[in-house]
Design a protein around this motif. Structure first.
Motif, PDB file in Angstrom:
ATOM      1  N   GLU A   1       0.749  -1.083   0.354  1.00 41.18           N
ATOM      2  CA  GLU A   1      -0.200   0.041   0.265  1.00 41.18           C
ATOM      3  C   GLU A   1       0.618   1.720  -0.445  1.00 41.18           C
ATOM      4  O   GLU A   1       0.410   2.250  -1.063  1.00 41.18           O
ATOM      5  CB  GLU A   1      -0.667  -0.415   1.394  1.00 41.18           C
ATOM      6  CG  GLU A   1      -2.029  -1.334   1.418  1.00 41.18           C
ATOM      7  CD  GLU A   1      -3.061  -1.063   2.147  1.00 41.18           C
ATOM      8  OE1 GLU A   1      -4.344  -0.293   1.983  1.00 41.18           O
ATOM      9  OE2 GLU A   1      -3.125  -1.543   3.364  1.00 41.18           O
TER      10      GLU A   1
ATOM     11  N   LEU B   1       0.831   4.169  -3.354  1.00 41.67           N
ATOM     12  CA  LEU B   1       0.917   5.028  -2.938  1.00 41.67           C
ATOM     13  C   LEU B   1       1.704   6.176  -3.413  1.00 41.67           C
ATOM     14  O   LEU B   1       2.254   7.213  -3.702  1.00 41.67           O
ATOM     15  CB  LEU B   1       0.834   5.947  -1.378  1.00 41.67           C
ATOM     16  CG  LEU B   1       0.020   7.668  -1.232  1.00 41.67           C
ATOM     17  CD1 LEU B   1      -1.072   7.821  -2.056  1.00 41.67           C
ATOM     18  CD2 LEU B   1       0.103   7.805   0.294  1.00 41.67           C
TER      19      LEU B   1
ATOM     20  N   GLU C   1       1.920   6.781  -7.525  1.00 41.03           N
ATOM     21  CA  GLU C   1       1.223   7.849  -7.234  1.00 41.03           C
ATOM     22  C   GLU C   1       1.902   9.228  -6.950  1.00 41.03           C
ATOM     23  O   GLU C   1       1.462   9.874  -8.454  1.00 41.03           O
ATOM     24  CB  GLU C   1       0.163   7.043  -6.188  1.00 41.03           C
ATOM     25  CG  GLU C   1      -1.626   8.240  -7.415  1.00 41.03           C
ATOM     26  CD  GLU C   1      -2.564   8.257  -6.123  1.00 41.03           C
ATOM     27  OE1 GLU C   1      -3.426   8.547  -6.329  1.00 41.03           O
ATOM     28  OE2 GLU C   1      -2.998   6.564  -5.381  1.00 41.03           O
TER      29      GLU C   1
ATOM     30  N   SER D   1      -6.044  13.868  -3.546  1.00 43.07           N
ATOM     31  CA  SER D   1      -6.591  12.815  -3.421  1.00 43.07           C
ATOM     32  C   SER D   1      -5.226  11.614  -2.660  1.00 43.07           C
ATOM     33  O   SER D   1      -5.372  11.535  -2.200  1.00 43.07           O
ATOM     34  CB  SER D   1      -6.266  12.358  -4.567  1.00 43.07           C
ATOM     35  OG  SER D   1      -4.880  13.051  -5.752  1.00 43.07           O
TER      36      SER D   1
ATOM     37  N   LYS E   1      -5.684   9.859   1.092  1.00 38.01           N
ATOM     38  CA  LYS E   1      -5.017   9.517   1.031  1.00 38.01           C
ATOM     39  C   LYS E   1      -3.747   8.310   1.904  1.00 38.01           C
ATOM     40  O   LYS E   1      -3.687   7.661   2.223  1.00 38.01           O
ATOM     41  CB  LYS E   1      -4.195   8.467   0.025  1.00 38.01           C
ATOM     42  CG  LYS E   1      -5.286   8.008  -0.797  1.00 38.01           C
ATOM     43  CD  LYS E   1      -4.975   7.674  -2.520  1.00 38.01           C
ATOM     44  CE  LYS E   1      -5.905   7.054  -3.188  1.00 38.01           C
ATOM     45  NZ  LYS E   1      -5.670   7.429  -4.791  1.00 38.01           N
TER      46      LYS E   1
ATOM     47  N   LYS F   1      -5.588   8.055   5.598  1.00 45.40           N
ATOM     48  CA  LYS F   1      -5.987   6.818   5.321  1.00 45.40           C
ATOM     49  C   LYS F   1      -5.238   5.677   5.822  1.00 45.40           C
ATOM     50  O   LYS F   1      -5.269   5.044   6.608  1.00 45.40           O
ATOM     51  CB  LYS F   1      -6.902   6.679   4.821  1.00 45.40           C
ATOM     52  CG  LYS F   1      -7.196   4.780   4.340  1.00 45.40           C
ATOM     53  CD  LYS F   1      -7.758   4.152   3.400  1.00 45.40           C
ATOM     54  CE  LYS F   1      -8.661   2.738   3.209  1.00 45.40           C
ATOM     55  NZ  LYS F   1      -7.215   1.719   3.739  1.00 45.40           N
TER      56      LYS F   1
END
Length: 551
Positions: free
Chosen positions: A412, A416, A419, A448, A452, A455
């Protein structure tokens, strides 16, 4: 006939308990011993009669005073940390948390128990606990429980106007969301507006509402709207608006036909702030007051002494005989904060005792080490937030801290990172930091990406977050440790107010993981004065009797 003053047994027990010299000595020694444990300092512990301390905690937990209940929880939680294998502490920990109605904390404590001794309770005590749980069950989610002050507030949200305040950790917006969910479940066809002070909070709150309601949104024909230009407004639905004050004004102007049945103003202390946004609050309430169908208006604010002051904005409320009938202020917190001052300039580690309102020396050691070393030393196995009043300092501190950390090899985090490379820049610092479970949270990041990062912090994948007030004021991300490197606010030399500091400190403590958190005020520069850090710690008490004013 002469009337006699009747004093209850409870009054006799609790009135002067704060001044009890033995209790205060025990508490200070518990704090000192916990500090040695936290900083891993090899020094002789101070004597603590654990049985006596636990009996005091049990008495405090039965007090009607919010501060007494919080104090009781702190005593048993810190004893549990320093004496993890003592079965007597487990017994009293259960009792104290049950007495204060902190059933979420009770679940957390049960998970962390290291002893197998169970509490022997009589049938009456068991009935009382079950009865208490019934009283604080959440109507929309009966398997979950409110804290007692939360339930008291929840029951008042049907009033035509109401204002409440409490610590950040109490979950003020959660109460609003559960109230809305119950009315939607019951098929009520209302429109709700939740007003938040920042765009960052729009994303957080709207996401939580969507998650809370799930399939109910479609079943009951509701839509969550976050702007005045949303296409859903042209269709026939009921709405849950999550807006800033500015966006609400645009909505009221563009859609005069859209009634609002419940107006919730979160972070209501922003109404009295000196920035340009405060005028929008006044205008919105004035416009709604002129409508034929007037909304219920609810204000929620941090732990201030007079939340009823905001009711002066509501014309109907001014006709009430006593505005205090429509307010509730609580200082109860399900988690506690232990506060320290670390002086990296002149040396020394100091504990701040909230009860005696004074600093206590823990160590005279000269601490000529980088901030990254301090975070590493105190942050093993926990999550940390580090506050700066400058984005450049926050970024550089994150880079310095990451220099000694390895990649986590987590899918994860790696996703990210990729990204960020694609959306921002391949060589952007943040992309490399994320792989190590480190991030910074500043204003110009794409929304965005910020969401993330938040989170992954909630999921405990990111362990260290370096931030400015963008995170502290905008998003609820509680941590185990909070490092405050300045007493100044972002973009200027203005010092934090008492409300600013309480909001900041309120981020510490995670009820799902622990019953307390640590706050470290760290003096890194000579131009930062010790007396100003101490003043920041004392502000809570100096401002206790000073009231906010709308005049």
């Amino acid at each position: 006939m002469i009337e006699k003053n009747i004093v209850s047994l409870g009054d006799t027990i609790f009135n002067d308990i704060d001044k009890n010299p033995y209790l205060n000595e025990l508490y200070e020694n518990i704090l000192y011993n916990y500090s040695l444990h936290l900083f891993q300092i090899r020094s002789e512990r101070k004597p603590v009669n654990i049985s006596d301390a636990l009996r005091f905690a049990d008495i405090l937990s039965k007090s009607p005073d919010d501060s007494h209940m919080t104090w009781a929880q702190e005593i048993v939680a810190l004893l549990k940390e320093t004496e993890p294998n003592n079965p007597e502490i487990d017994i009293y920990l259960n009792s104290v948390l049950s007495n204060t109605g902190n059933f979420q904390g009770l679940e957390t404590a049960e998970k962390k128990k290291t002893t197998t001794v169970s509490l022997r309770r009589n049938l009456l005590e068991c009935f009382y606990e079950e009865y208490s749980k019934e009283l604080v069950s959440i109507p929309a989610e009966p398997e979950k429980l409110f804290f007692r002050p939360q339930r008291k507030i929840y029951d008042r949200l049907i009033d035509p106007y109401f204002s409440y305040s409490g610590p950040t950790s109490m979950g003020k917006s959660f109460i609003m969301r559960m109230f809305i969910k119950k009315l939607v479940q019951d098929g009520m066809k209302f429109n709700y507006a939740l007003i938040v002070p920042t765009k960052a909070l729009i994303n957080e709150v709207s996401s939580k509402i969507i998650n809370d309601l799930g399939s109910l949104l479609k079943e009951k024909n509701y839509r969550v709207v976050t702007s005045a230009g949303a296409l859903a407004l042209e269709e026939e639905h009921n709405f849950i608006y999550v807006l800033t004050p500015e966006r609400l004004l645009y909505l009221l102007i563009r859609h005069k036909d859209k009634d609002i049945d419940y107006l919730f103003i979160d972070e209501a202390h922003k109404i009295t702030s000196k920035d340009k946004r405060s005028t929008f609050y006044y205008k919105n309430i004035d416009m709604l007051a002129e409508r034929k169908r007037k909304p219920h208006i609810i204000f929620a604010s941090p732990n201030i002494p007079n939340p009823e002051v905001y009711l002066k904005l509501v014309p109907e409320a001014l006709e009430a005989a006593d505005l205090t009938d429509y307010k509730l202020a609580t200082s109860f917190s399900p988690v506690s904060q232990v506060k320290y001052l670390i002086d990296c300039v002149d040396g020394g580690i100091y504990l701040f005792n909230d009860r005696s309102i004074r600093l206590m020396e823990i160590s005279k050691a000269t601490i000529k080490v980088p901030l990254s070393n301090i975070i590493t030393h105190l942050g093993k196995g926990v999550q940390s937030i580090v506050y700066f009043n400058s984005k450049d300092k926050a970024i550089q501190a994150a880079i310095d801290y990451a220099a000694y950390e390895e990649d986590k090899n987590d899918s994860e985090l790696d996703s990210l990172s990729k990204e960020i490379e694609n959306q921002v820049h391949k060589e952007y610092f943040l992309a490399k930091l994320i792989k190590k479970g480190i991030a910074y949270h500043i204003g110009y990041l794409p929304a965005s990406i910020r969401m993330k990062i938040e989170k992954l912090f909630r999921d405990r994948k990111i362990v260290a977050m370096f931030c400015t007030s963008t995170l502290v004021e905008g998003v609820n991300l509680p941590a185990d440790n909070l490092f405050i490197t300045t007493y100044r606010k972002e973009r200027g030399q203005t010092k934090m107010t008492a409300v600013d500091f309480r909001n900041l400190v309120g981020r510490v403590g995670r009820i799902n993981y622990n019953l307390y958190g640590n706050v470290f005020l760290v003096r890194l520069e000579e131009n930062l004065q010790i007396k100003d850090f101490v003043e920041l710690l004392e502000k809570k008490y100096r401002n206790r009797n000073s009231l906010l004013s709308l005049n």
